[in-house]
Scaffold this active site. Structure first.
Site, mmCIF file in Angstrom:
data_model
loop_
_atom_site.group_PDB
_atom_site.id
_atom_site.type_symbol
_atom_site.label_atom_id
_atom_site.label_comp_id
_atom_site.label_asym_id
_atom_site.label_seq_id
_atom_site.Cartn_x
_atom_site.Cartn_y
_atom_site.Cartn_z
ATOM 1 N N LYS A 1 23.729 -16.927 9.108
ATOM 2 C CA LYS A 1 22.996 -15.670 9.296
ATOM 3 C C LYS A 1 21.751 -15.627 8.381
ATOM 4 O O LYS A 1 21.095 -16.647 8.245
ATOM 5 C CB LYS A 1 23.932 -14.480 9.062
ATOM 6 C CG LYS A 1 25.227 -14.610 9.893
ATOM 7 C CD LYS A 1 26.072 -13.393 9.917
ATOM 8 C CE LYS A 1 27.321 -13.695 10.737
ATOM 9 N NZ LYS A 1 28.145 -12.524 10.962
ATOM 10 N N HIS B 1 24.362 -13.990 20.037
ATOM 11 C CA HIS B 1 25.241 -13.456 18.990
ATOM 12 C C HIS B 1 25.206 -11.922 19.040
ATOM 13 O O HIS B 1 24.167 -11.324 19.298
ATOM 14 C CB HIS B 1 24.779 -13.955 17.615
ATOM 15 C CG HIS B 1 25.787 -13.662 16.549
ATOM 16 N ND1 HIS B 1 25.895 -12.423 15.967
ATOM 17 C CD2 HIS B 1 26.755 -14.428 15.994
ATOM 18 C CE1 HIS B 1 26.893 -12.445 15.083
ATOM 19 N NE2 HIS B 1 27.423 -13.654 15.081
ATOM 20 N N GLU C 1 33.772 -13.863 20.299
ATOM 21 C CA GLU C 1 33.700 -13.152 19.023
ATOM 22 C C GLU C 1 33.806 -11.649 19.265
ATOM 23 O O GLU C 1 32.797 -11.002 19.595
ATOM 24 C CB GLU C 1 32.363 -13.444 18.334
ATOM 25 C CG GLU C 1 32.165 -14.883 17.953
ATOM 26 C CD GLU C 1 31.188 -15.013 16.789
ATOM 27 O OE1 GLU C 1 31.574 -15.602 15.785
ATOM 28 O OE2 GLU C 1 30.063 -14.492 16.890
ATOM 29 N N GLY D 1 32.677 -9.924 10.396
ATOM 30 C CA GLY D 1 32.310 -9.431 9.074
ATOM 31 C C GLY D 1 33.141 -8.261 8.581
ATOM 32 O O GLY D 1 32.775 -7.599 7.608
ATOM 33 N N GLU E 1 25.087 -9.738 16.816
ATOM 34 C CA GLU E 1 24.110 -9.090 15.930
ATOM 35 C C GLU E 1 22.724 -9.063 16.578
ATOM 36 O O GLU E 1 21.937 -8.155 16.354
ATOM 37 C CB GLU E 1 24.086 -9.802 14.563
ATOM 38 C CG GLU E 1 25.315 -9.429 13.754
ATOM 39 C CD GLU E 1 25.760 -10.479 12.755
ATOM 40 O OE1 GLU E 1 24.991 -11.404 12.443
ATOM 41 O OE2 GLU E 1 26.910 -10.360 12.281
ATOM 42 N N SER F 1 35.786 -13.017 11.253
ATOM 43 C CA SER F 1 36.614 -12.972 10.032
ATOM 44 C C SER F 1 37.574 -14.154 9.933
ATOM 45 O O SER F 1 38.718 -13.992 9.503
ATOM 46 C CB SER F 1 37.364 -11.642 9.946
ATOM 47 O OG SER F 1 36.444 -10.571 9.814
ATOM 48 N N ASN G 1 27.821 -20.299 10.815
ATOM 49 C CA ASN G 1 26.679 -19.421 11.060
ATOM 50 C C ASN G 1 26.307 -18.730 9.746
ATOM 51 O O ASN G 1 26.976 -17.800 9.326
ATOM 52 C CB ASN G 1 27.073 -18.385 12.128
ATOM 53 C CG ASN G 1 26.002 -17.349 12.353
ATOM 54 O OD1 ASN G 1 24.862 -17.508 11.906
ATOM 55 N ND2 ASN G 1 26.347 -16.269 13.043
HETATM 56 P P1 PGA Z 1 32.277 -13.612 10.186
HETATM 57 O O1 PGA Z 1 31.107 -13.808 11.238
HETATM 58 O O2 PGA Z 1 33.029 -14.910 10.083
HETATM 59 O O3 PGA Z 1 31.590 -13.239 8.900
HETATM 60 O O4 PGA Z 1 33.156 -12.505 10.701
HETATM 61 C C1 PGA Z 1 31.292 -14.584 12.394
HETATM 62 C C2 PGA Z 1 30.015 -14.611 13.193
HETATM 63 O O5 PGA Z 1 29.258 -13.654 13.161
HETATM 64 O O6 PGA Z 1 29.716 -15.615 13.858
#
Ligand code: PGA
Length: 256
Positions: free
Chosen positions: A13, A98, A171, A177, A100, A214, A11
Site C-alpha cells: 500500500k 483493490h 478480499e 486492515g 481501497e 487480516s 501489498n
Molecule cells: P490486510 O490488507 O492484510 O492489512 O488486511 C490486505 C489487502 O488490502 O490486500
C-alpha cells in the site's frame, strides 16, 4: 490448494515512506523467500517510486515484483497516471480493483475491466481483487456481489490469458486492515464460487484464487489448506519482515 506452489503476495500500500526502508524490507523478505522457493511463490507490491530500487534488490532472487495499480491507456495526456505498458519494463504483476481503490479513488467495475485488459495485453500478470463490504455481508449478498464484480471485470478477456496470467484475490472489505479475518469456511465457500464463476464466465480452463484480509502468520495456514485457496494477498503483515517471513515458512511447511 489446487496449484503446486502457494502464492503469497505482499501489498505494501502507501508504505514505507523511505526508499531505503523499502529496499531493506525487500532484502529481508528475500532471504526467507529464497529458502522456501520450492513451495512458495512470493511477489512484492511496493509503491510506484520504489519499483526500480526494489527490482534491483530482488535481482536473481526469483521473487516477483508488482505494482498496485495501472492505467489502461498506453501513453498520452493523462497527468499522474502510470500505464500498464510502462510497468511491463519494470515488473511482472499488477493489482487491479483493490477495494481501497474502488472506495477512495472512484474505481468502477468498468475501469477495473479496462485495467485488467490493458495489463494482460502488456504482458503483465494481474491480481484482480473482489469482495463484499460489511453491509453486503449482513444482507447475505456476498455471492451476488462477488459474482457481479467478476462478471464485469472479466468481460472480453482472453480465456487463455485469464488461465495463465490472472489470479483472483477474494478480499472481504470488512476483513481488510481490521484484524477481523474471515472464517476459513466463509472464505473457502466464496473462493469456490470465484473459481466456478471465473471458469464459466471467461471460458478459462482454470484460475488461481487467493484470500486476503487480516492474514497473519498465525492464521495463514487455515487458508492455504483450504481446497480452493492457492495463497494469500497480505497487506499490513507484509510490512514486517519477521512476520511475513514467518508466514512464508508456515505456508512452506503446510505444503510439505
Ligand atoms: P490486510 O490488507 O492484510 O492489512 O488486511 C490486505 C489487502 O488490502 O490486500
Amino acid at each position: 490448494m489446487t496449484s503446486q506452489r502457494s502464492f503469497l503476495a505482499a501489498n505494501w500500500k502507501l508504505n514505507p515512506v523511505r526508499m531505503g526502508e523499502a529496499v531493506d524490507l525487500a532484502r529481508a523478505i528475500a532471504k526467507t523467500a529464497r529458502a522456501c522457493a520450492e513451495r512458495v511463490e512470493v511477489a512484492l507490491f511496493p509503491p510506484f517510486p520504489w519499483l526500480p530500487s526494489v527490482a534491483r534488490a530482488l535481482d536473481a532472487t526469483g521473487i516477483d515484483l508488482g505494482a498496485q495499480d495501472c492505467y489502461w491507456e498506453r501513453t498520452g495526456a493523462f497527468t499522474g497516471e502510470v500505464s500498464a505498458a510502462m510497468l511491463s519494463d519494470l515488473c511482472e504483476w499488477v493489482i487491479v480493483g483493490h477495494s481501497e481503490r474502488r472506495q477512495h479513488f472512484c474505481e468502477t467495475d468498468e475501469t477495473v475491466n479496462r485495467k485488467a485488459a490493458a495489463a494482460l495485453a502488456a504482458g503483465i500478470k494481474v491480481v484482480l481483487c473482489v469482495g463484499e463490504n460489511a453491509e453486503q455481508l449482513d444482507a447475505g449478498r456476498t455471492e451476488a456481489v462477488v459474482e457481479e464484480q467478476l462478471r464485469a471485470a472479466l468481460r472480453g478477456l482472453d480465456p487463455k490469458l485469464v488461465a495463465s496470467s490472472l489470479v483472483v484475490a477474494y478480499e472481504p472489505v470488512w476483513a481488510i486492515g481490521t484484524g477481523r479475518n474471515a472464517e476459513p469456511a466463509h472464505a473457502g465457500r466464496t473462493m469456490g464460487l470465484v473459481r466456478t464463476v471465473v471458469t464459466r464466465e471467461s471460458g478459462a480452463e482454470s484460475v488461481r484464487v487467493l484470500y486476503g484480509g487480516s492474514v497473519k502468520a498465525d492464521n495463514v495456514t487455515s487458508y492455504v489448506e483450504l481446497a480452493d485457496c492457492d495463497g494469500c494477498l497480505v497487506g499490513g503483515a507484509s510490512l514486517n519482515a519477521e512476520e511475513f517471513s514467518a508466514m512464508i515458512e508456515a505456508v512452506a511447511e503446510a505444503g510439505e
